[in-house]
Design an enzyme around this catalytic site. Structure first.
Site, PDB file in Angstrom:
ATOM      1  N   GLY A  43       0.812  -1.025   0.021  1.00  0.00           N
ATOM      2  CA  GLY A  43      -0.016   0.150   0.215  1.00  0.00           C
ATOM      3  C   GLY A  43       0.905   1.265   0.002  1.00  0.00           C
ATOM      4  CG  HIS A  44       3.659   1.569  -2.414  1.00  0.00           C
ATOM      5  ND1 HIS A  44       4.520   1.223  -3.476  1.00  0.00           N
ATOM      6  CD2 HIS A  44       3.779   0.766  -1.440  1.00  0.00           C
ATOM      7  CE1 HIS A  44       5.017   0.012  -3.099  1.00  0.00           C
ATOM      8  NE2 HIS A  44       4.725  -0.224  -1.848  1.00  0.00           N
ATOM      9  CD  GLN A 228       5.618  -6.414  -0.065  1.00  0.00           C
ATOM     10  OE1 GLN A 228       6.220  -6.779  -1.117  1.00  0.00           O
ATOM     11  NE2 GLN A 228       4.469  -5.836  -0.334  1.00  0.00           N
TER      12      GLN A 228
HETATM   13  P1  GDP Z   1       5.113   2.665   1.662  1.00  0.00           P
HETATM   14  O1  GDP Z   1       4.500   1.641   1.456  1.00  0.00           O
HETATM   15  O2  GDP Z   1       6.522   2.695   1.755  1.00  0.00           O
HETATM   16  O3  GDP Z   1       4.804   3.522   0.408  1.00  0.00           O
HETATM   17  O4  GDP Z   1       4.497   3.863   2.747  1.00  0.00           O
HETATM   18  P2  GDP Z   1       3.186   3.887   3.051  1.00  0.00           P
HETATM   19  O5  GDP Z   1       2.535   4.801   2.032  1.00  0.00           O
HETATM   20  O6  GDP Z   1       2.463   2.576   3.522  1.00  0.00           O
HETATM   21  O7  GDP Z   1       3.131   4.521   4.447  1.00  0.00           O
HETATM   22  C1  GDP Z   1       3.921   6.038   4.513  1.00  0.00           C
HETATM   23  C2  GDP Z   1       2.976   6.967   5.289  1.00  0.00           C
HETATM   24  O8  GDP Z   1       3.824   8.211   5.425  1.00  0.00           O
HETATM   25  C3  GDP Z   1       2.221   7.738   4.084  1.00  0.00           C
HETATM   26  O9  GDP Z   1       0.971   7.909   4.701  1.00  0.00           O
HETATM   27  C4  GDP Z   1       2.653   8.788   3.908  1.00  0.00           C
HETATM   28  O10 GDP Z   1       1.600   9.921   3.314  1.00  0.00           O
HETATM   29  C5  GDP Z   1       3.357   9.345   4.938  1.00  0.00           C
HETATM   30  N1  GDP Z   1       4.756   9.921   4.789  1.00  0.00           N
HETATM   31  C6  GDP Z   1       5.650   9.766   4.017  1.00  0.00           C
HETATM   32  N2  GDP Z   1       6.719  10.665   4.465  1.00  0.00           N
HETATM   33  C7  GDP Z   1       6.122  11.313   5.377  1.00  0.00           C
HETATM   34  C8  GDP Z   1       6.803  12.607   6.097  1.00  0.00           C
HETATM   35  O11 GDP Z   1       7.829  13.022   5.748  1.00  0.00           O
HETATM   36  N3  GDP Z   1       6.143  13.063   6.976  1.00  0.00           N
HETATM   37  C9  GDP Z   1       4.985  12.634   7.233  1.00  0.00           C
HETATM   38  N4  GDP Z   1       4.188  13.150   8.179  1.00  0.00           N
HETATM   39  N5  GDP Z   1       4.014  11.410   6.629  1.00  0.00           N
HETATM   40  C10 GDP Z   1       4.866  11.079   5.757  1.00  0.00           C
HETATM   41  P1  IMO Z   2       4.498  -1.979   1.589  1.00  0.00           P
HETATM   42  O1  IMO Z   2       4.888  -2.046   0.049  1.00  0.00           O
HETATM   43  C1  IMO Z   2       4.165  -2.969   5.631  1.00  0.00           C
HETATM   44  C2  IMO Z   2       3.816  -7.679   5.978  1.00  0.00           C
HETATM   45  C3  IMO Z   2       2.508  -8.247   6.723  1.00  0.00           C
HETATM   46  C4  IMO Z   2       2.966  -9.521   7.644  1.00  0.00           C
HETATM   47  C5  IMO Z   2       3.917  -9.935   6.431  1.00  0.00           C
HETATM   48  C6  IMO Z   2       3.258 -10.993   5.728  1.00  0.00           C
HETATM   49  O2  IMO Z   2       3.216  -1.148   1.618  1.00  0.00           O
HETATM   50  O3  IMO Z   2       5.544  -1.508   2.201  1.00  0.00           O
HETATM   51  P2  IMO Z   2       1.781 -11.077   3.468  1.00  0.00           P
HETATM   52  O4  IMO Z   2       0.550 -10.539   3.157  1.00  0.00           O
HETATM   53  O5  IMO Z   2       2.863 -10.471   2.658  1.00  0.00           O
HETATM   54  O6  IMO Z   2       2.108 -12.525   3.461  1.00  0.00           O
HETATM   55  O7  IMO Z   2       2.184 -10.602   4.771  1.00  0.00           O
HETATM   56  O8  IMO Z   2       4.512  -8.934   5.624  1.00  0.00           O
HETATM   57  N1  IMO Z   2       3.543  -6.858   5.025  1.00  0.00           N
HETATM   58  C7  IMO Z   2       3.955  -5.318   4.945  1.00  0.00           C
HETATM   59  N2  IMO Z   2       3.861  -4.629   6.133  1.00  0.00           N
HETATM   60  N3  IMO Z   2       4.015  -2.706   4.366  1.00  0.00           N
HETATM   61  C8  IMO Z   2       3.775  -3.606   3.424  1.00  0.00           C
HETATM   62  O9  IMO Z   2       4.172  -3.215   2.044  1.00  0.00           O
HETATM   63  C9  IMO Z   2       3.554  -5.078   3.782  1.00  0.00           C
HETATM   64  N4  IMO Z   2       3.413  -6.378   2.795  1.00  0.00           N
HETATM   65  C10 IMO Z   2       3.453  -7.187   3.768  1.00  0.00           C
HETATM   66  O10 IMO Z   2       1.822  -7.012   7.581  1.00  0.00           O
HETATM   67  O11 IMO Z   2       3.622  -8.856   8.492  1.00  0.00           O
HETATM   68 MG    MG Z   3       2.847   0.763   2.607  1.00  0.00          MG
END
Ligand code: GDP
Ligand code: IMO
Ligand code: MG
Length: 425
Positions: A43-44, A228
């Site tokens: 989830g990005h 991940q």
């Molecule tokens: P990803 O899976 O690595 O793409 O990261 P996620 O999107 O799952 O989680 C990162 C969260 O942090 C998101 O809700 C972003 O909007 C937020 N985020 C990223 N960089 C920053 C930052 O520098 N400051 C704050 N406050 N939020 C951030």
């Molecule tokens: P992004 O790309 C954070 C974690 C799950 C669980 C383990 C195995 O957004 O960084 P799975 O469904 O892959 O078999 O789960 O990996 N996990 C993540 N944690 N960010 C993710 O993706 C993840 N994708 C899987 O929470 O611990």
């Molecule tokens: Mg994520």
């Protein structure tokens, strides 16, 4: 050979480091953005103005109209999820067509029984569950390795698809009914579902390795996007509390069919603290009010499942492990603004275990559960100073310390989720 630098970006922790928002930014300098592993577990999140976009399958360069998004053979794809993702992007005004989105015909399909098996197994494991996202990732990769998966290439021939599914359902339906007490999957319903999704997705499916290699020949620059994080890697992560793919930068090559020697740079994304979703060891976890406040202030809830993320201090021993096995050239540190909520900030520089000091990340979970982190404390900074031209001194001294410890440069920090909230160091 194309002299352009192709880049791979990976999460250097347990996922959710902010890869999406950084790739959205860095994609400006690249022509093609390619995903090489993972699936709908990712989830990005990207914030553009007042819009929040969460991507699961599609690479994070998709919001830049001139860029091409590629989902490589190393990814596993849930057709239901990706169709919804494309529709949602179109509703938000982004044009998605066969020119700017390409899906590998060799990528494996997450089928309904993969999701049922994933969830069923977690229930059976009880307190020993992995805490998966329940998206069918593990069972889909298992079938790939067991040579009984369905790939996008299989959807083009209905007769062959039916023969394969008939064979595989013999086993799957027995497991579903006898082990999990679930309803059997009806082959005709499954084929109908797949055909419906295929009709929608057909235009995007192609030989992506051919596209990537031809793009390279034409001098295009490619950015490889990891999902991940390294600590969730199937081999070098905290097994069995990991995901089912290789999350290392080296997998960018086999996950897309692009030569590794042409991927010349790798960057790791790390939060300025640590989070983890799901179960498994987490030495620097803050199981106290500070941890809860960090979760709330940092809005640490999963982008895919909405689950609360476990929060803790930055673990430099774990991060060094990622730097070493991925050969990271640079680190980008995110969420630096959030850390300013504390008066004092801690960095883990080693572990103590039964009187011994450990300086290398142990891959033995039972040991990891018992270690006690050794911390170095730094003074915090004023969050209002983060937008000024000159960074707070206390922050800069922490950054210098991290760079020295990891022997890697921190090239950028992010101080908020929006595109402009970035500081180049
Ligand atoms: P990803 O899976 O690595 O793409 O990261 P996620 O999107 O799952 O989680 C990162 C969260 O942090 C998101 O809700 C972003 O909007 C937020 N985020 C990223 N960089 C920053 C930052 O520098 N400051 C704050 N406050 N939020 C951030
Ligand atoms: P992004 O790309 C954070 C974690 C799950 C669980 C383990 C195995 O957004 O960084 P799975 O469904 O892959 O078999 O789960 O990996 N996990 C993540 N944690 N960010 C993710 O993706 C993840 N994708 C899987 O929470 O611990
Ligand atoms: Mg994520």
């Amino acid at each position: 050979m194309n002299k352009n630098n192709n880049l791979v970006i990976v999460g250097a922790q347990w996922g959710d480091e902010g890869k999406g928002r950084i790739i959205d930014l860095l994609s400006l300098d690249y022509d093609v953005i390619a995903r090489f592993q993972g699936g709908s577990n990712a989830g990005h999140t990207i914030i553009v103005g007042n819009k929040k976009i969460v991507l699961h399958h599609i690479p994070s360069g998709v919001l830049r109209p001139s860029k091409v998004s590629v989902i490589g053979n190393g990814a596993v794809i849930d057709p239901e999820v990706i169709v919804e993702e494309i529709k949602a992007l179109r509703r938000k005004g982004y044009k998605i067509n066969s020119r700017n989105l390409k899906i590998s015909n060799l990528s494996h399909i997450i089928l309904p029984y993969h999701k049922l098996l994933d969830k069923g197994r977690e229930v059976l494991k009880g307190k020993n569950a992995i805490g998966t996202t329940g998206r069918g990732i593990g069972p889909c990769y298992e079938d790939k390795i067991a040579r009984q998966g369905i790939r996008f290439i299989d959807l083009a021939n209905k007769k062959l698809l039916k023969d394969k599914l008939k064979l595989y359902l013999r086993e799957k339906n027995k497991i579903l009914s006898l082990v999990f007490n679930l309803k059997k999957i009806n082959i005709d319903d499954l084929i109908q579902l797949l055909q419906k999704k295929y009709k929608f997705l057909k235009e995007f499916i192609c030989d992506t390795e051919d596209f990537l290699n031809k793009s390279d020949e034409k001098g295009k620059k490619i950015l490889f996007e990891g999902a991940q994080g390294v600590m969730l890697d199937i081999d070098f992560g905290t097994y069995p509390f990991v995901t089912s793919s290789s999350t290392l930068s080296s997998n960018a090559s086999s996950g897309t069919g692009f030569p590794s020697k042409k991927i010349t740079k790798s960057i790791g994304i790390s939060k300025a603290y640590t989070t983890r979703v799901g179960h498994g060891p987490f030495p620097t976890e803050m199981i106290d009010d500070q941890g809860l406040s960090l979760r709330e202030f940092g809005d640490e809830y999963g982008a895919t499942t909405g689950r609360p993320r476990r929060c803790g201090w930055l673990d430099l021993i774990a991060l060094k492990h990622s730097v070493e096995i991925c050969g990271l050239d640079e680190i980008i540190l995110t969420k630096v603004d959030i850390l300013a909520m504390f008066k004092n900030i801690k960095l883990c520089t080693g572990y103590k275990h039964k009187g011994k000091i450990i300086k290398k990340f142990p891959l033995d979970n039972s040991l990891l559960d018992e270690v006690e982190p050794i911390y170095k404390t730094f003074k915090s900074w004023n969050p209002n100073e983060l937008n000024s031209k000159k960074m707070p001194k206390t922050l800069m001294s922490m950054i210098k310390f991290i760079e020295k410890f990891l022997k890697v440069r921190i090239s950028m920090i992010s101080v908020g989720p929006e595109r402009k909230q970035i500081v180049y160091l």
